[in-house]
Design an enzyme around this catalytic site. Structure first.
Site, PDB file in Angstrom:
ATOM      1  N   HIS A 168      17.835   8.582 -18.521  1.00 29.21           N
ATOM      2  CA  HIS A 168      16.584   7.900 -18.877  1.00 29.21           C
ATOM      3  C   HIS A 168      16.671   6.458 -18.406  1.00 29.21           C
ATOM      4  O   HIS A 168      17.689   5.798 -18.591  1.00 29.21           O
ATOM      5  CB  HIS A 168      16.383   7.933 -20.396  1.00 29.21           C
ATOM      6  CG  HIS A 168      15.163   7.174 -20.825  1.00 29.21           C
ATOM      7  ND1 HIS A 168      13.898   7.715 -20.749  1.00 29.21           N
ATOM      8  CD2 HIS A 168      14.994   5.909 -21.278  1.00 29.21           C
ATOM      9  CE1 HIS A 168      13.014   6.827 -21.155  1.00 29.21           C
ATOM     10  NE2 HIS A 168      13.648   5.717 -21.479  1.00 29.21           N
ATOM     11  N   LYS A 185      12.749  10.474 -28.482  1.00 24.10           N
ATOM     12  CA  LYS A 185      12.273  11.406 -27.448  1.00 24.10           C
ATOM     13  C   LYS A 185      13.441  12.100 -26.750  1.00 24.10           C
ATOM     14  O   LYS A 185      13.418  13.291 -26.480  1.00 24.10           O
ATOM     15  CB  LYS A 185      11.435  10.650 -26.415  1.00 24.10           C
ATOM     16  CG  LYS A 185      10.086  10.218 -26.971  1.00 24.10           C
ATOM     17  CD  LYS A 185       9.304   9.363 -25.990  1.00 24.10           C
ATOM     18  CE  LYS A 185       9.845   7.987 -25.839  1.00 24.10           C
ATOM     19  NZ  LYS A 185       8.951   6.943 -25.427  1.00 24.10           N
ATOM     20  N   ARG A 233       2.093  -0.490 -30.799  1.00 23.75           N
ATOM     21  CA  ARG A 233       3.001  -1.603 -30.453  1.00 23.75           C
ATOM     22  C   ARG A 233       2.542  -2.266 -29.161  1.00 23.75           C
ATOM     23  O   ARG A 233       2.559  -3.493 -29.028  1.00 23.75           O
ATOM     24  CB  ARG A 233       4.445  -1.090 -30.276  1.00 23.75           C
ATOM     25  CG  ARG A 233       5.125  -0.758 -31.593  1.00 23.75           C
ATOM     26  CD  ARG A 233       6.403   0.020 -31.343  1.00 23.75           C
ATOM     27  NE  ARG A 233       7.348  -0.694 -30.506  1.00 23.75           N
ATOM     28  CZ  ARG A 233       8.151  -0.111 -29.616  1.00 23.75           C
ATOM     29  NH1 ARG A 233       8.119   1.186 -29.425  1.00 23.75           N
ATOM     30  NH2 ARG A 233       8.978  -0.837 -28.914  1.00 23.75           N
ATOM     31  N   SER A 288      12.217   4.441 -30.303  1.00 29.81           N
ATOM     32  CA  SER A 288      11.215   5.055 -29.443  1.00 29.81           C
ATOM     33  C   SER A 288      11.880   5.898 -28.347  1.00 29.81           C
ATOM     34  O   SER A 288      11.547   7.073 -28.146  1.00 29.81           O
ATOM     35  CB  SER A 288      10.353   3.939 -28.830  1.00 29.81           C
ATOM     36  OG  SER A 288       9.552   4.426 -27.799  1.00 29.81           O
ATOM     37  N   ASP A 292       6.179   8.723 -32.166  1.00 32.67           N
ATOM     38  CA  ASP A 292       6.353   7.689 -31.144  1.00 32.67           C
ATOM     39  C   ASP A 292       5.075   7.463 -30.347  1.00 32.67           C
ATOM     40  O   ASP A 292       4.748   6.333 -29.983  1.00 32.67           O
ATOM     41  CB  ASP A 292       7.492   8.054 -30.187  1.00 32.67           C
ATOM     42  CG  ASP A 292       7.626   7.003 -29.099  1.00 32.67           C
ATOM     43  OD1 ASP A 292       7.908   5.845 -29.431  1.00 32.67           O
ATOM     44  OD2 ASP A 292       7.386   7.319 -27.923  1.00 32.67           O
TER      45      ASP A 292
HETATM   46  N1  URA Z   1      10.077   2.790 -23.371  1.00 26.95           N
HETATM   47  C1  URA Z   1       9.864   3.565 -24.459  1.00 26.95           C
HETATM   48  O1  URA Z   1       9.803   4.787 -24.368  1.00 26.95           O
HETATM   49  N2  URA Z   1       9.723   2.932 -25.642  1.00 26.95           N
HETATM   50  C2  URA Z   1       9.788   1.602 -25.809  1.00 26.95           C
HETATM   51  O2  URA Z   1       9.663   1.117 -26.917  1.00 26.95           O
HETATM   52  C3  URA Z   1      10.015   0.815 -24.654  1.00 26.95           C
HETATM   53  C4  URA Z   1      10.154   1.438 -23.445  1.00 26.95           C
END
Ligand code: URA
Length: 437
Positions: free
Chosen positions: A82, A187, A168, A183, A161
């Site tokens: 990621h 995932k 956010r 966040s 999220d």
């Molecule tokens: N990417 C994400 O998935 N979440 C965040 O809070 C910041 C970047």
């Protein structure tokens, strides 16, 4: 417990219990909390801080707001990569087929571009017919057939999220490490992985630009991964200039295909190098290889033999796309685009690039989105002709804008030219991989 009692507790600088955080996340998902109450608590978290226990509790609550994929019937170590997001950051499309060809199973759940950064889903959708909206069951079928699948966040994956991130984004509370950790990790942990490698970007095109902060984020992401039983490693990598050659969806897929075909040019070597390093770390983390050196040999083999390209071709077929692009990558590019060069107005060395400005410029001509619900023009883009440290003469081409109308080039040409700093001194060379956590 009423929302206002939990908000008041955090407003007054106290830490929240696991149960209170659970009530909050339940309220986000079932609509029991109004948007103004959610954002009030998030702002109080941002201002008054959260400790590691609260960070783990919110990650767990967000993870369990959805389901965790059960991939136990796939007989291979499950691994993913990621990235925290950057400009020209296209390595996922190279890493997934290479890792699959090396024996890993990769359930890649990705996002869309927002603001100056691109997103893997938008890049994939520049492949005619490619479908990123697969169910879990279909994703598993694809993974069993070709070793990897690439999909968007479904309603089943960390639904808390989706709502929280949008709020956010609209209330300037994204850049806070515990919320970013929750966040991202909610995932990624939902993918049911054995191993995760994180590419934490730092520099002018990263959303956390300071190296010290990127290091903190990397350490917290790794600590959270380990707390949930996933071997997690982070590489902190340079985003002080766009990665590789192209920025823009179709152009980035084109670059990836040339690399998988062994036809990448000198400007694309950075993309290839970073992809190899990240994949090698994935193979070690998921125990396919004992050492990075062995992993790199395995990767070189699947690139040289064409096995990685064949995996990508098979995946494209299975996800409804046109596999012919693997034979003719140029089919991805729109022929009627205008090509407008950006010209250097002085001589010297390229010392600095405002990578955020380059990403925004591509976004301004439709290549990215300002709001989550905006559409994207996959065809437009930018190619970088010079890299930091290159010697320049006045009149040299810094890069080329690919756009539909001259007015688009007029809109961003000056911004792009101003994004480049040319000085008399040779700048210090920066390493692409700045640290491993
Ligand atoms: N990417 C994400 O998935 N979440 C965040 O809070 C910041 C970047």
């Amino acid at each position: 417990m009423r929302p206002q009692e939990i908000i008041a507790k955090k407003r007054d600088g106290k830490s929240l219990s696991e149960a209170e955080i659970g009530i909050f996340i339940d309220g986000v998902c079932d609509g029991g909390w109004a948007d103004y109450q959610i954002t009030a608590l998030v702002m109080a978290m941002f201002i008054n801080g959260m400790n590691r226990r609260e960070q783990t509790a919110i990650t767990s609550a967000m993870l369990h707001s959805g389901t965790i994929m059960d991939l136990s019937d796939i007989d291979a170590p499950k691994a993913d990569k990621h990235s925290t997001g950057g400009v020209g950051d296209k390595t996922s499309l190279i890493i997934a087929p290479i890792a699959a060809a090396c024996g890993a199973a990769v359930p890649m759940v990705s996002g869309r571009g927002l603001g100056h950064t691109g997103g893997t889903l938008d890049k994939l959708e520049s492949i005619p017919g490619y479908n990123v909206n697969l169910s879990f069951a279909k994703l598993k079928t694809v993974m069993k057939a070709c070793g990897f699948g690439m999909i968007g966040q479904t309603k089943q994956i960390a639904p808390a999220d989706k709502k929280l991130y949008a709020l956010r984004d609209a209330t300037a509370t994204v850049p806070y490490i515990p919320l970013i950790v929750a966040s991202i990790m909610s995932k990624k942990l939902a993918e049911g992985l054995d191993a995760l490698v994180l590419d934490v970007k730092t520099g002018s095109g990263a959303f956390i630009q300071k190296f010290s902060e990127s290091k903190k984020l990397a350490a917290e992401l790794c600590a959270t991964g380990k707390a949930f039983g996933v071997n997690t490693q982070a590489l902190i990598t340079d985003m002080s200039q766009p990665l590789g050659k192209y920025v823009g969806n179709a152009h980035e897929v084109y670059e990836c295909l040339l690399i998988l075909r062994g036809e990448g040019d000198a400007l694309m070597q950075e993309t290839l190098g970073l992809s190899i390093d990240l994949t090698a770390n994935m193979l070690v983390q998921c125990k396919i290889d004992k050492t990075i050196e062995n992993a790199k040999l395995r990767i070189e083999n699947v690139l040289r033999s064409g096995e990685a390209l064949e995996r990508f071709r098979h995946n494209i077929e299975l996800q409804g796309g046109d596999p012919m692009i693997c034979d003719k990558p140029e089919k991805l590019l729109t022929k009627s685009l205008k090509e407008v060069p950006i010209i250097a107005d002085s001589s010297g060395y390229l010392t600095e690039v405002d990578t955020f400005a380059v990403g925004r410029a591509v976004c301004d001509i439709g290549g990215g989105r300002v709001k989550a619900e905006d559409g994207v023009d996959h065809a437009v883009g930018y190619s970088c002709a010079k890299k930091i440290g290159d010697r320049m003469r006045k009149g040299d081409t810094l890069g080329v804008v690919y756009c539909r109308r001259q007015s688009q080039a007029d809109l961003i040409s000056e911004k792009l030219r101003n994004a480049y700093k040319i000085g008399k001194e040779i700048p210090k060379t920066t390493k692409l991989i700045k640290a491993t956590v």
